[in-house]
Write an enzyme that holds these catalytic residues in place. Structure first.
Site, PDB file in Angstrom:
ATOM      1  N   SER A   1      12.678  -1.540   5.737  1.00 34.14           N
ATOM      2  CA  SER A   1      12.143  -1.366   4.448  1.00 34.14           C
ATOM      3  C   SER A   1      12.331   0.258   3.812  1.00 34.14           C
ATOM      4  O   SER A   1      13.239   1.041   4.657  1.00 34.14           O
ATOM      5  CB  SER A   1      10.638  -1.244   4.521  1.00 34.14           C
ATOM      6  OG  SER A   1      10.135  -0.452   5.528  1.00 34.14           O
TER       7      SER A   1
ATOM      8  N   GLY B   1      15.287   1.775  -0.934  1.00 30.55           N
ATOM      9  CA  GLY B   1      15.406   2.070  -2.303  1.00 30.55           C
ATOM     10  C   GLY B   1      15.770   0.896  -3.307  1.00 30.55           C
ATOM     11  O   GLY B   1      16.514   1.196  -4.266  1.00 30.55           O
TER      12      GLY B   1
ATOM     13  N   GLU C   1      12.789  -7.785  -8.405  1.00 35.79           N
ATOM     14  CA  GLU C   1      12.781  -7.091  -6.816  1.00 35.79           C
ATOM     15  C   GLU C   1      11.517  -7.827  -6.079  1.00 35.79           C
ATOM     16  O   GLU C   1      10.591  -7.806  -6.419  1.00 35.79           O
ATOM     17  CB  GLU C   1      12.602  -5.520  -7.114  1.00 35.79           C
ATOM     18  CG  GLU C   1      12.311  -5.017  -5.798  1.00 35.79           C
ATOM     19  CD  GLU C   1      11.725  -3.623  -5.901  1.00 35.79           C
ATOM     20  OE1 GLU C   1      11.796  -2.760  -7.219  1.00 35.79           O
ATOM     21  OE2 GLU C   1      11.678  -2.834  -4.835  1.00 35.79           O
TER      22      GLU C   1
ATOM     23  N   ASP D   1      10.667 -11.396   6.723  1.00 37.31           N
ATOM     24  CA  ASP D   1       9.200 -11.099   7.016  1.00 37.31           C
ATOM     25  C   ASP D   1       8.635 -12.529   6.850  1.00 37.31           C
ATOM     26  O   ASP D   1       8.996 -13.269   5.703  1.00 37.31           O
ATOM     27  CB  ASP D   1       8.597  -9.984   5.841  1.00 37.31           C
ATOM     28  CG  ASP D   1       9.104  -8.810   6.139  1.00 37.31           C
ATOM     29  OD1 ASP D   1       9.759  -8.499   6.993  1.00 37.31           O
ATOM     30  OD2 ASP D   1       8.962  -7.628   5.082  1.00 37.31           O
TER      31      ASP D   1
ATOM     32  N   GLU E   1       5.744 -12.915   5.368  1.00 34.80           N
ATOM     33  CA  GLU E   1       5.031 -13.234   4.160  1.00 34.80           C
ATOM     34  C   GLU E   1       5.900 -12.924   2.786  1.00 34.80           C
ATOM     35  O   GLU E   1       5.333 -13.622   1.896  1.00 34.80           O
ATOM     36  CB  GLU E   1       4.067 -11.969   3.937  1.00 34.80           C
ATOM     37  CG  GLU E   1       4.702 -10.462   4.104  1.00 34.80           C
ATOM     38  CD  GLU E   1       3.679  -9.513   4.309  1.00 34.80           C
ATOM     39  OE1 GLU E   1       2.418  -9.656   4.224  1.00 34.80           O
ATOM     40  OE2 GLU E   1       3.620  -8.226   3.907  1.00 34.80           O
TER      41      GLU E   1
ATOM     42  N   LYS F   1      26.753  -4.333  11.838  1.00 33.23           N
ATOM     43  CA  LYS F   1      26.156  -5.541  12.419  1.00 33.23           C
ATOM     44  C   LYS F   1      24.823  -5.685  11.877  1.00 33.23           C
ATOM     45  O   LYS F   1      24.566  -6.993  11.399  1.00 33.23           O
ATOM     46  CB  LYS F   1      26.010  -5.520  13.854  1.00 33.23           C
ATOM     47  CG  LYS F   1      25.704  -6.547  14.588  1.00 33.23           C
ATOM     48  CD  LYS F   1      26.910  -7.698  14.731  1.00 33.23           C
ATOM     49  CE  LYS F   1      27.773  -7.369  15.735  1.00 33.23           C
ATOM     50  NZ  LYS F   1      28.846  -8.321  15.743  1.00 33.23           N
TER      51      LYS F   1
ATOM     52  N   CYS G   1      -7.044  14.060 -14.951  1.00 32.85           N
ATOM     53  CA  CYS G   1      -8.176  12.971 -14.473  1.00 32.85           C
ATOM     54  C   CYS G   1      -9.053  13.909 -13.473  1.00 32.85           C
ATOM     55  O   CYS G   1      -9.709  14.620 -14.216  1.00 32.85           O
ATOM     56  CB  CYS G   1      -7.620  11.921 -13.786  1.00 32.85           C
ATOM     57  SG  CYS G   1      -8.616  10.458 -14.053  1.00 32.85           S
TER      58      CYS G   1
ATOM     59  N   ARG H   1     -13.660   6.380 -13.722  1.00 32.29           N
ATOM     60  CA  ARG H   1     -14.929   5.497 -13.904  1.00 32.29           C
ATOM     61  C   ARG H   1     -16.188   6.710 -14.564  1.00 32.29           C
ATOM     62  O   ARG H   1     -16.802   6.036 -15.124  1.00 32.29           O
ATOM     63  CB  ARG H   1     -15.432   5.060 -12.635  1.00 32.29           C
ATOM     64  CG  ARG H   1     -15.063   3.882 -11.912  1.00 32.29           C
ATOM     65  CD  ARG H   1     -15.528   3.495 -10.629  1.00 32.29           C
ATOM     66  NE  ARG H   1     -14.912   2.590 -10.193  1.00 32.29           N
ATOM     67  CZ  ARG H   1     -14.364   1.532 -10.212  1.00 32.29           C
ATOM     68  NH1 ARG H   1     -15.273   0.815 -11.193  1.00 32.29           N
ATOM     69  NH2 ARG H   1     -13.812   0.795  -9.551  1.00 32.29           N
TER      70      ARG H   1
ATOM     71  N   HIS I   1      -3.821  10.203 -17.787  1.00 33.78           N
ATOM     72  CA  HIS I   1      -2.598  10.302 -17.060  1.00 33.78           C
ATOM     73  C   HIS I   1      -1.147  10.669 -17.763  1.00 33.78           C
ATOM     74  O   HIS I   1      -0.463   9.646 -17.885  1.00 33.78           O
ATOM     75  CB  HIS I   1      -2.508   9.378 -15.935  1.00 33.78           C
ATOM     76  CG  HIS I   1      -3.471   9.339 -14.914  1.00 33.78           C
ATOM     77  ND1 HIS I   1      -3.534   9.717 -13.530  1.00 33.78           N
ATOM     78  CD2 HIS I   1      -4.765   8.584 -14.920  1.00 33.78           C
ATOM     79  CE1 HIS I   1      -4.661   9.595 -12.770  1.00 33.78           C
ATOM     80  NE2 HIS I   1      -5.294   8.921 -13.872  1.00 33.78           N
TER      81      HIS I   1
ATOM     82  N   GLU J   1       1.410  11.574 -16.671  1.00 32.62           N
ATOM     83  CA  GLU J   1       2.440  11.407 -15.879  1.00 32.62           C
ATOM     84  C   GLU J   1       2.986  10.136 -15.750  1.00 32.62           C
ATOM     85  O   GLU J   1       4.273   9.657 -15.662  1.00 32.62           O
ATOM     86  CB  GLU J   1       2.296  11.931 -14.338  1.00 32.62           C
ATOM     87  CG  GLU J   1       1.278  10.913 -13.612  1.00 32.62           C
ATOM     88  CD  GLU J   1      -0.117  11.237 -13.759  1.00 32.62           C
ATOM     89  OE1 GLU J   1      -0.532  11.738 -14.826  1.00 32.62           O
ATOM     90  OE2 GLU J   1      -0.863  10.901 -13.002  1.00 32.62           O
TER      91      GLU J   1
HETATM   92  N1  GLN Z   1     -12.642   9.834  -9.478  1.00 31.73           N
HETATM   93  C1  GLN Z   1     -12.622  10.203 -10.784  1.00 31.73           C
HETATM   94  C2  GLN Z   1     -13.194   9.007 -11.714  1.00 31.73           C
HETATM   95  O1  GLN Z   1     -13.250   7.918 -11.231  1.00 31.73           O
HETATM   96  C3  GLN Z   1     -11.364  10.531 -11.391  1.00 31.73           C
HETATM   97  C4  GLN Z   1     -10.218   9.128 -11.083  1.00 31.73           C
HETATM   98  C5  GLN Z   1      -8.608   9.836 -11.229  1.00 31.73           C
HETATM   99  O2  GLN Z   1      -8.500  10.946 -11.051  1.00 31.73           O
HETATM  100  N2  GLN Z   1      -7.840   8.982 -11.296  1.00 31.73           N
HETATM  101  O3  GLN Z   1     -13.654   9.352 -12.840  1.00 31.73           O
END
Ligand code: GLN
Length: 535
Positions: free
Chosen positions: A15, A18, A142, A149, A151, A190, A382, A463, A508, A510
């Site tokens: 595994s 890539g 993919e 495996d 599964e 092989k 976050c 949350r 986020h 990113e």
């Molecule tokens: N634990 C925090 C929340 O639930 C931040 C979550 C996070 O960083 N993705 O609000």
């Protein structure tokens, strides 16, 4: 419109070869030829999605715009193709079984015995074709795990059936490892032969083999593999380790993998696309004019996959400035007031990472206080934003025991509190505030300058939220809310205007950074860190 073509990518021998990068690279090459392409991942585990998995199990959980918690490979798909994926792009065995069992309970099977074949395999095929039916020229699917495996067997069986049903519209790519034996200085084929045998036993004949290797493979070796595996020489491609995953599409193009795929589908091959923006990115990546180091403060430092999208975002943003961004992973559990100076002295920017739970939380406050007081560029993401708020409450507002109710439900200063909508939930999976939400930026704020607009949409996974009861007190003391959700009034961005670059976001960024379209927050954070490092 031409019929959708399906490309299945399987992996063998070990595994972690890539498959996600190969799938993304094939997707990129076809997209560069003007095709409409999407990539899907089928994961053979029983969780409904990876949202409930600890990062130690499965690395980062990637969130799509429609709020699906998915495998980190979807991040690669989006970063390579600059194309949004959805829940339909990541299907697990758990989801397949749940759908089938729900149908059984509804009585949809009309008294029949419900079985892996045909019911589970039909459900798998349905989930693959549902993506194709959205009008793509190519769907690359993919298959997670390794051939052999237990599964993944139903997935292999389902794609075998698809090929049988639509012979000319399906193609199998199999990725294997050709290990190098140091002692005898030999490359060994092989394991690949065995892995292909295993696929053949399941009724699948690969059309293309991609051989992952540390050393260049000779034509002779590729011919030998092809002969053993019923694959023609042109369709045996090598994937030699590269300095960056973003070189892989170019390495595949040099071996005409995209042309081979089009030829096998009986499609017109046409001109080789120049891929100028992609090559420009690589050019910048390989020729940095400067180097900086930033700290990524979190608790999964021994596991960079937990921060995959953040690390990739720095690569994209660094290339914009022809700057090599070294990311120092700093274990927040070990950060203290006594050692923070020493730990962060060689960093010209500090990013506090997303996360959950109490472990290492105090170290995050220490890092933030250090960045805030020493005017070091700071980006909080976050949980990183929530920590920035708590640190400010404790050390500037003087509420020494301020906290998030996630870590301390009895804090007298719950500056971060559970969202109203989260209070009565009993289920953990898929119940956070997930996916894209709009955010309005305050005019003239740093955020609005960074984005160059006053309306943005970003992805969420949390949350807890900034407690608006404290907003006035924060703003009077110098931490201001510059990004607000226009419908719910939730604070999405805070800044400290008296600091040269202090931005913390509840979302986020990113997840939205791309090779060709880097995220402005990372681009500007890197710029601020570069400026700080020359001071
Ligand atoms: N634990 C925090 C929340 O639930 C931040 C979550 C996070 O960083 N993705 O609000």
């Amino acid at each position: 419109m031409a019929k959708t073509k399906y490309i299945f990518v399987t992996g063998g021998v070990v595994s972690g070869l890539g498959k996600g990068i190969i799938s993304s690279s094939i997707g990129k090459l076809l997209q560069a030829r003007g095709f409409h392409v999407t990539i899907q991942k089928l994961d053979p585990y029983l969780n409904i999605d990876p949202g409930t998995l600890n990062p130690y199990e499965h690395g980062e959980c990637y969130v799509t715009t429609d709020g699906a918690e998915t495998d980190l490979d979807l991040g690669h798909y989006e970063r390579f193709l600059d194309h949004e994926t959805t829940q339909a792009n990541n299907i697990t065995t758990g989801r397949i079984y749940r759908n089938v069992i729900e149908k059984e309970r509804r009585g949809d099977f009309l008294g029949k015995t419900v079985q892996i074949i045909p019911h589970i395999t039909d459900e798998i095929k349905h989930n693959i074709q549902a993506v194709g039916n959205k009008g793509y020229d190519f769907v690359i699917t993919e298959i997670g795990g390794t051939v052999g495996d237990i599964e993944s067997l139903p997935f292999i069986e389902a794609i075998r059936q698809m090929k049988w049903e639509m012979e000319h519209d399906c193609l199998f790519v199999h990725l294997t490892l050709v290990p190098f034996l140091e002692a005898s200085q030999e490359l060994k084929t092989k394991p690949t032969q065995h892995s292909v045998k295993q696929l053949q036993q399941a009724g699948v004949q690969p059309d293309i083999l991609v051989l992952r290797t540390e050393h260049e493979l000779s034509t002779e070796l590729r011919r030998k593999v092809g002969q053993f595996c019923n694959v023609d020489l042109d369709s045996v491609v090598q994937s030699v380790d590269q300095k960056t995953i973003y070189q892989v599409p170019i390495a595949m193009a040099e071996q005409n993998l995209d042309e081979t795929i089009l030829r096998k589908f009986g499609m017109e091959v046409g001109e080789k696309p120049p891929m100028i923006p992609w090559r420009t990115f690589l050019q910048n990546f390989y020729n940095p004019q400067t180097t900086i180091q930033v700290a990524l403060v979190g608790k999964y430092v021994e596991l960079p996959d937990a921060y995959k999208s953040i690390l990739e975002s720095f690569i994209h943003a660094g290339a914009v400035h022809k700057c090599k961004v070294k990311v120092k992973l700093v274990q927040s559990e070990q950060l203290t007031k006594e050692n923070v100076q020493q730990e962060l002295a060689d960093c010209s920017g500090v990013l506090v990472a997303p996360g959950f739970g109490n472990r290492g939380i105090e170290g995050k406050f220490v890092a933030i206080q250090f960045a805030r007081e020493n005017k070091i560029p700071f980006l909080g993401i976050c949980l990183g934003m929530q920590c920035a708020v708590i640190e400010f409450a404790r050390n500037v507002l003087g509420h020494t025991n301020a906290h998030s109710t996630e870590m301390n439900p009895d804090t007298p200063y719950p500056v971060i509190d559970i969202m109203e909508s989260q209070k009565n939930l009993t289920q953990m999976g898929g119940t956070m505030r997930l996916g894209s939400y709009p955010c309005s930026l305050k005019p003239n704020s740093l955020a609005s300058k960074i984005y160059g607009t006053d309306k943005i949409v970003e992805r969420h996974r949390h949350r807890y939220e900034f407690n608006n009861n404290y907003l006035q007190e924060f703003e009077q003391a110098g931490m201001v809310a510059t990004g607000i959700n226009p419908e719910s009034n939730l604070v999405e961005i805070v800044e400290i205007p008296s600091h040269p670059w202090f931005v913390a976001v509840q979302f986020h960024p990113e997840y939205r950074s791309r090779v060709i379209n880097p995220h402005p927050l990372f681009v500007e954070f890197v710029k601020a860190a570069m400026e700080h490092s020359v001071q």
